[in-house]
Design a protein around this motif. Structure first.
Motif, PDB file in Angstrom:
ATOM      1  N   LYS A 181       0.956  -1.090  -0.070  1.00  0.00           N
ATOM      2  CA  LYS A 181       0.255   0.013   0.230  1.00  0.00           C
ATOM      3  C   LYS A 181       1.038   1.059   0.020  1.00  0.00           C
ATOM      4  O   LYS A 181       1.579   1.204   0.899  1.00  0.00           O
ATOM      5  N   ARG A 182       0.124   1.803  -0.523  1.00  0.00           N
ATOM      6  CA  ARG A 182       1.150   3.438  -0.847  1.00  0.00           C
ATOM      7  C   ARG A 182       1.632   4.280   0.846  1.00  0.00           C
ATOM      8  O   ARG A 182       0.148   4.207   0.788  1.00  0.00           O
ATOM      9  N   ILE A 183       2.342   4.951   0.390  1.00  0.00           N
ATOM     10  CA  ILE A 183       2.030   6.010   2.018  1.00  0.00           C
ATOM     11  C   ILE A 183       1.242   6.505   1.590  1.00  0.00           C
ATOM     12  O   ILE A 183       1.714   7.719   0.607  1.00  0.00           O
ATOM     13  N   GLU A 184       0.460   7.116   2.068  1.00  0.00           N
ATOM     14  CA  GLU A 184      -0.941   8.410   1.986  1.00  0.00           C
ATOM     15  C   GLU A 184      -0.416   9.515   2.112  1.00  0.00           C
ATOM     16  O   GLU A 184       1.045  10.115   2.466  1.00  0.00           O
ATOM     17  N   VAL A 187       0.354  10.902   5.443  1.00  0.00           N
ATOM     18  CA  VAL A 187       1.482  10.538   6.522  1.00  0.00           C
ATOM     19  C   VAL A 187       2.697  11.052   6.185  1.00  0.00           C
ATOM     20  O   VAL A 187       3.454  11.116   7.366  1.00  0.00           O
ATOM     21  N   VAL A 188       2.496  11.002   5.266  1.00  0.00           N
ATOM     22  CA  VAL A 188       4.085  11.370   4.352  1.00  0.00           C
ATOM     23  C   VAL A 188       4.449  12.741   5.131  1.00  0.00           C
ATOM     24  O   VAL A 188       5.313  13.061   5.687  1.00  0.00           O
TER      25      VAL A 188
END
Length: 397
Positions: A181-184, A187-188
């Protein structure tokens, strides 16, 4: 016990302490190697000919980015390299105690047969491997960063070796391993403290009178029913535009300079959020004065484009471009203060006339061309209004 890796014509190319386990009906071996020892296990320079069968095409620029990361950071982090090899290329001898009894069914010494070592393939991690090669090669030339070279030689990278050499199976394994799952973006922004604009956005969350308590932290966008003005990742983007201009990239050198002068960056961001924005729009001023409550924002979002994140990005671009040529943003704020920003408007409303919206639309376009055009339009007309000394007979508002 240190791994023994050799290219000499012996029976084994490598003998390595390893942990054996099962996964997906395959034997899997986990171990670590110091960065220099990788050349013994994977001597070939990584290029398309090495990875084409079981991996995606090599992107040299991606490998260079990892190389720069390795060279510039002391607290770097690299994930495991995933390799496949023919099952008959491996021998695994379990550790035994003094009585000849196996200590554990999972820990022992992995031996890779020299005659079959050429069946080894990287199916995930080729860019990391190439970056490690290039980093050690560059730092090993002369006295360049000899201290850093020593630190890297003492560091290790995890290896996960699968007893599998079928190309179709390795391709499927690469696909399966990539299904993360790509980090949103939000969140980054919250977690990545190496980006000065992430830090600035989080600073505004804590210190800004306008944005404090009005930033969406758990989603990348703001819903129409939310009392938030903007999401934290969108705020970081707006601050980047405010500082360097719309469409401009922040170079690594610029980012480092901002990191070294965070207090000045924070001060500039607070000026934009708590001084310029409330001076430029009655909606923001109302939130600061309390005449507009947070719970009023969803209803007002339907009526006013001041709550559009695209409009905030436009305001950030206007602020940057204006101060590139002038010292005082007051004339720009005065021009914007009474501009018509109703949703669904026609000619005579600011964003329709600026080309960022079609008549009757309820949201401005976020496309680069329209946003850049709107920034130019607003600043040009604000400059004309300032030169006219407040005479607005040439303008539609």
């Amino acid at each position: 016990m240190a791994p023994r890796i050799t290219l000499s014509p012996s029976r084994y190319q490598a003998q390595i302490p390893a942990h054996r386990f099962r996964q997906g009906n395959r034997d899997v071996y986990y171990f670590t190697l110091d960065l220099a020892a990788l050349d013994g296990l994977l001597p070939q320079r990584v290029d398309d000919s090495v990875v084409r069968e079981a991996n995606r095409r090599l992107t040299p620029s991606h490998a260079r980015n990892i190389q720069q990361y390795l060279e510039s950071r002391d607290d770097w982090l690299l994930g495991a390299l995933l390799l496949g090899i023919a099952p008959d290329a491996l021998e695994f001898e379990l550790y035994q105690d003094e009585g000849g009894n196996e200590i554990s069914p999972n820990f022992g010494e992995l031996s890779i047969l020299t005659s079959r070592a050429n069946t080894m393939r990287i199916f995930d991690g080729q860019h990391r491997r190439r970056a490690i090669q290039d980093t050690l090669d560059r730092l090993g030339q002369g006295d360049v960063q000899s201290e850093k070279l020593g630190e890297l030689h003492g560091s290790s990278v995890p290896i996960i070796l699968y007893a599998e050499d079928d190309i179709q199976a390795l391709r499927q394994m690469f696909t399966d391993a990539s299904r993360t799952k790509r980090i949103e973006a939000n969140v980054v922004t919250r977690f990545d403290k190496r980006d000065p604009f992430n830090l600035a956005a989080m600073h505004l969350v804590e210190k800004s009178k306008l944005f404090g308590g009005r930033v969406e932290m758990d989603s990348t966008t703001v819903s129409r029913s939310s009392p938030a003005l903007i999401s934290v990742n969108q705020l970081a983007q707006a601050l980047r535009v405010m500082k360097v201009g719309y469409g401009s990239r922040v170079s690594r050198q610029q980012s480092q300079l901002y990191m070294q002068e965070l207090d000045a960056l924070y001060e500039g961001c607070l000026d934009w959020s708590d001084n310029f924005l409330p001076s430029a729009r009655w909606e923001y001023d109302g939130l600061l004065s309390g005449s507009i409550r947070d719970e009023d924002i969803p209803a007002q979002r339907v009526e006013s484009l001041a709550y559009s994140t695209t409009f905030m990005r436009i305001l950030a671009g206007c602020y940057h471009d204006w101060l590139e040529e002038r010292d005082d943003w007051t004339p720009l704020a005065d021009f914007l203060k009474d501009a018509r920003l109703e949703t669904g408007g026609g000619r005579g409303t600011l964003l329709v006339d600026a080309g960022a919206m079609l008549p009757g639309d309820n949201v401005p376009s976020g496309r680069r061309q329209e946003v850049e055009s709107a920034i130019r339009y607003i600043n040009q007309h604000a400059s004309q209004a300032a030169k006219a000394d407040g005479l607005d007979d040439e303008l539609p508002w």
